[in-house]
Design a protein around this motif. Structure first.
Motif, PDB file in Angstrom:
ATOM      1  N   ILE A   1     -25.228  12.187 -32.324  1.00 51.29           N
ATOM      2  CA  ILE A   1     -25.199  11.178 -33.392  1.00 51.29           C
ATOM      3  C   ILE A   1     -23.993  11.374 -34.291  1.00 51.29           C
ATOM      4  CG2 ILE A   1     -26.432  10.394 -35.456  1.00 51.29           C
ATOM      5  CD1 ILE A   1     -29.023  10.727 -33.881  1.00 51.29           C
ATOM      6  N   SER A   2     -23.662  12.627 -34.546  1.00 50.72           N
ATOM      7  CA  SER A   2     -22.490  12.906 -35.369  1.00 50.72           C
ATOM      8  C   SER A   2     -21.219  12.390 -34.687  1.00 50.72           C
ATOM      9  CB  SER A   2     -22.405  14.418 -35.622  1.00 50.72           C
ATOM     10  OG  SER A   2     -21.220  14.714 -36.288  1.00 50.72           O
ATOM     11  N   GLY A   3     -21.139  12.588 -33.388  1.00 52.46           N
ATOM     12  CA  GLY A   3     -19.992  12.076 -32.626  1.00 52.46           C
ATOM     13  C   GLY A   3     -19.919  10.562 -32.679  1.00 52.46           C
ATOM     14  N   LEU A   4     -21.082   9.932 -32.569  1.00 57.34           N
ATOM     15  CA  LEU A   4     -21.134   8.464 -32.650  1.00 57.34           C
ATOM     16  C   LEU A   4     -20.617   7.988 -34.005  1.00 57.34           C
ATOM     17  CD1 LEU A   4     -22.130   5.664 -31.544  1.00 57.34           C
ATOM     18  CD2 LEU A   4     -24.343   6.187 -32.588  1.00 57.34           C
ATOM     19  N   ALA A   5     -21.077   8.636 -35.075  1.00 58.73           N
ATOM     20  CA  ALA A   5     -20.642   8.249 -36.423  1.00 58.73           C
ATOM     21  C   ALA A   5     -19.127   8.419 -36.554  1.00 58.73           C
ATOM     22  CB  ALA A   5     -21.370   9.086 -37.473  1.00 58.73           C
ATOM     23  N   LYS A   6     -18.608   9.520 -36.051  1.00 62.78           N
ATOM     24  CA  LYS A   6     -17.162   9.750 -36.113  1.00 62.78           C
ATOM     25  C   LYS A   6     -16.386   8.685 -35.353  1.00 62.78           C
ATOM     26  CE  LYS A   6     -17.167  14.695 -36.817  1.00 62.78           C
ATOM     27  NZ  LYS A   6     -17.619  15.866 -36.047  1.00 62.78           N
TER      28      LYS A   6
END
Lengths: 246, 246, 246, 246
Positions: free
Chosen positions: D117-122
């Motif tokens: 999810i963090s990668g998606l947000a980035k």
């Protein structure tokens, strides 16, 4: 659900408006002539077309401060499409925004035979009746109304209703400290009566004339890059309960 | 809430549209000329006025069967006022009812440089893409589209977009058993592109042109004496639960 | 542009409705209780909540034949979005479609002290006055009105206005060959008066109650896969000029 | 014009909704229960009713600064009737004003199985994608969203979509200097997905919940005695041609 109409039909695969092929109207009539033809069912005389042009241009646009324009622009700013925002602008044309045309026409029809116009003005003032078609929130003199009457004279539409309207304007002015000029609603009403239109359709000319103004405002707002238009908190005064949140 | 506009302002107590007194426009411009002037900010050439007249008249009215007309008439039949019903008619002009103008314009802009138009038509047919601006639910040939192209030729607006549109119509026709004529949306789109308008404002011309038609329908319904228009029970098929009432 | 409101404000970064945090209302009130609290500014008693629930459910949906439903469905069928179509449905709620609530309330307020109700009914019949709140185009008895009065009795809202309305229904029935039952507009009007609401806001309850019905119809139409809804040519009778096309 | 519906019909002279007599629903269901029953076709469980109550109350009113409220109030100020002004308010609920519910729901449906999810947000931040359902123009933390999630937990609707939404909120917050809290649109979207609703109907719950707010604003404006609301000239900046008037 059955519908009856005398306006437009399809005949031999052709759109026919009032008995004429729409394709033919496109070739032979201006927009204004076609509007007249659609609404009345006969070709306009030259003076009718000239007068109608002036009436429609008079209504074209009155700036972003007109509530119909601010509403239309706000509605498009929330992500709506052009036609939705224009429709919201048209909705805004209530009794107090263009609606005085019909009321003024009724007033003129009811009183144009009055002999004692000054007495009528005094009586209505005493009764605190707000006469439709006179006065303007922003303008002291309504140049557009003056021009409409000038063009009515030129095109031979300055008859009994226009005479009454101008006489009544004078009578009102003589009684009042602040100006109560005949406004565009009043001038449109008097002239549309001279042209033979019923009060009930008059608002329609205002709507037709204002449609381009609404389109222009909506498109300007759409392409402004501004995002949602919303009132600042500084413009809002809260007058209600200030309770405790738990 | 701050507003910015380049359209209309009040200057020395006069309504000024694009730097000219509205009262002056009333005297010197037809409605169509004033529409062009308001939207573009310069005076129209004669050929522009002629073309715009034809485009607006083309949209004037398509009969009571157009959903915008049936909606407007139904809304006035429930006791609403004229402007409310006209607004409801404008609302009805969604993507599938006049909305193809913008989509067709985008299609023309994206493809008008295509060399292999027949190949493009085949490809889109194979992909089952419904190309905006072609085909009509009721009419097999759209006389109004034909007339618009004829007038575009006459007024020197029959350029690259119109050529592409007509070529594509031929290519579609060669592939299909049922006619897929260029329709009024497609013709308006191609010609408005030739005139230099952005796709995003094109629906506005349809709205402006149709406003008189909506006014005419609403007034006809208002004065028909018919009362509320509602679907007969015979037109309604209930497909849901048929429970027991207690 | 300055605004004054006693409804809702932001205080310490929290939405506050009538002095209470909206987040708190979400936790402690049902939708119906919150509606009452927003409109009146105090918590509802249990009997008020029960009565309001019944009034709102009564207005929930009256089928696809109600003009507001056919309009909303037609508007979404032309490619509009859900909120636009629901708005068109709300617009359709004119004087003759839900609008009788306010008119009936005014009638009840003006006449509820009348001793000779039968005489009043005769007089109005002789004058051919159509009394708002009585009669229905489709239903011979309005079960919903009957239920509203039963629930008004149960919840102690069956006071002077309800008594008058039922007496007047009897008096009308005695004079007429066809049934003129009190309808849902009439029943809502009488009961909302008992609850202390002003006639001017009553239509609002009809709108609030009907909003879910409009949403349901629009969504059903959106997902029907039907495309544009338009009148068949067979439903349209052309009564106008049949000219020659050139 | 034929209509098909599974919602409501008349059977033996009684209004039947989803197979039950409307009069019976009035007696046995609250408004919220009836809304659920109409939209879904079965009775709500207690936890569904509780959750739906909270969702509808969350949308009740967000103050006069919400564009739908300012538009509705402006429209009634020009002399329109209550239903017309409420309809104008509903029209204002465009893509950027309540419309994020559907977009957020689509986003959650497309991404809730994402592991990183963090990668998606980035990635989305790098692509400058504005993720629907996060951030608020006025509020730094959206209390109403927090409350909705709390009630979702309590009523067992805090499943995979809610978990994803809260995780994504954290991931966004870790990347950004200014707060991007999940807002009411995002919270409604996640919870309505948990409840089994399709994205296409979600805006409908916002409209139903907001209808009382619009009624309250319109009625407050109607009874304010203020007259037409229009922008002051001081709020308008004219950026166009300043010509000479002749």
């Amino acid at each position: 659900m059955p519908w009856k109409t005398a306006l437009t039909t399809i005949q031999d695969g052709k759109e026919m408006v009032r008995g004429r092929a729409l394709a033919q109207l496109m070739e032979t009539m201006t927009f204004t002539e076609a509007i007249f033809f659609l609404l009345i069912g006969r070709e306009a005389e030259t003076r009718e077309t000239k007068m109608l042009n002036a009436l429609l241009v008079a209504a074209l646009d009155h700036g972003v401060g007109a509530p119909s324009a601010t509403v239309a622009r706000t509605v498009v700013s929330t992500g709506n499409s052009l036609h939705t925002a224009v429709a919201a602008g048209v909705l805004t044309l209530g009794e107090l925004h263009g609606g005085a045309i019909e009321a003024a026409a009724q007033f003129f029809k009811n009183h144009f035979t009055e002999k004692d116009i000054s007495g009528l003005a005094k009586k209505l003032k005493a009764e605190k009746v707000r006469v439709p078609g006179f006065g303007h929130k922003v303008l002291a003199v309504d140049e557009r109304a003056k021009m409409l009457f000038a063009l009515a004279r030129k095109n031979k539409f300055h008859g009994r209703y226009c005479v009454f309207a101008e006489e009544f304007e004078k009578a009102l002015g003589a009684l009042s400290s602040k100006p109560l000029p005949i406004n565009i609603d009043g001038a449109m009403a008097a002239i549309l009566l001279e042209m033979g239109f019923a009060p009930g359709i008059m608002k329609g000319f205002f709507i037709i004339g204002r449609a381009p103004g609404l389109v222009a405002h909506v498109y300007e707002q759409m392409t402004s890059g501004e995002g949602i238009k919303r009132a600042d908190e500084s413009e809002i005064e809260y007058t209600g309960e200030t309770g405790k949140h738990v």
